[in-house]
Design an enzyme around this catalytic site. Sequence first.
Site, PDB file in Angstrom:
ATOM      1  N   LYS A 117       0.830  -1.203   0.000  1.00  0.00           N
ATOM      2  CA  LYS A 117       0.000   0.000   0.000  1.00  0.00           C
ATOM      3  C   LYS A 117       0.864   1.252   0.000  1.00  0.00           C
ATOM      4  O   LYS A 117       0.642   2.182  -0.788  1.00  0.00           O
ATOM      5  CB  LYS A 117      -0.926   0.018   1.224  1.00  0.00           C
ATOM      6  CG  LYS A 117      -1.935   1.176   1.204  1.00  0.00           C
ATOM      7  CD  LYS A 117      -2.375   1.603   2.583  1.00  0.00           C
ATOM      8  CE  LYS A 117      -1.374   2.543   3.214  1.00  0.00           C
ATOM      9  NZ  LYS A 117      -1.855   3.163   4.465  1.00  0.00           N
ATOM     10  N   ASP A 135      -6.341   1.247   0.779  1.00  0.00           N
ATOM     11  CA  ASP A 135      -6.355   1.418   2.231  1.00  0.00           C
ATOM     12  C   ASP A 135      -7.728   1.018   2.757  1.00  0.00           C
ATOM     13  O   ASP A 135      -8.532   0.429   2.032  1.00  0.00           O
ATOM     14  CB  ASP A 135      -5.995   2.861   2.614  1.00  0.00           C
ATOM     15  CG  ASP A 135      -7.061   3.864   2.193  1.00  0.00           C
ATOM     16  OD1 ASP A 135      -8.043   3.475   1.524  1.00  0.00           O
ATOM     17  OD2 ASP A 135      -6.924   5.054   2.549  1.00  0.00           O
TER      18      ASP A 135
END
Length: 216
Positions: A117, A135
């Site tokens: 991420k 996220d």
Amino acid sequence: MNANEILDVIEEIFPNAKCELHHESPFQLLVAVVLSAQTTDESVNKVTPALFKAYPTSKEMARATISNIEPYIRRIGLYRNKARSISALSKDLEAKFNGVVPSSYKDLMSLAGVGRKTANVVRSVAFDIPSFAVDTHVDRVSKRLGLAKPYDSVEKVEEKLKRKIDRDRWNQGHHDFIFFGRYLCTARHPQCQKCPFTSFCRKDKLEAYKQKAAQK
């Protein structure tokens, strides 16, 4: 409604969606993203000005002790672990890349505390390389809007979004989904009365799945 059409609608609601983490360099963005784990961007932005004034580059951050770093970020969650992470990644940057933040997945994820991420955010925001960071907001919105299954992993959600959304929209699409999840389709109290997607929203099914999974 397909994924690109969903983005069209979200962009009408949030025409100025962008990264809200304050930074002046790829290194500062990298640190800010690591600090933002399980913490709001707003909270991170309150502590980074003083932190970056003291340690603006990886060279200065790498020289600092963890006990030097901790007071600057004490107000955010998990600050002890995060102090260790940004210290270690700064040392990695200096040792492996002469202080220059790399842009490839392999190199970024070789840095301490940097996962996919974080790598996606840095590639997208710092280098404008088509990427789609997932996220908690992106994950939630994707599943509520039926773009991913309730049981999909973060990696699977990313894969599906990349397949369903035009590549030249990945970077902006990431910000669009975050704004939609942060300011309208929130986790606890979504503003369903303002949502244009209620006709196909799967929020209730997603919650039922989560409750069932929690009972196992």
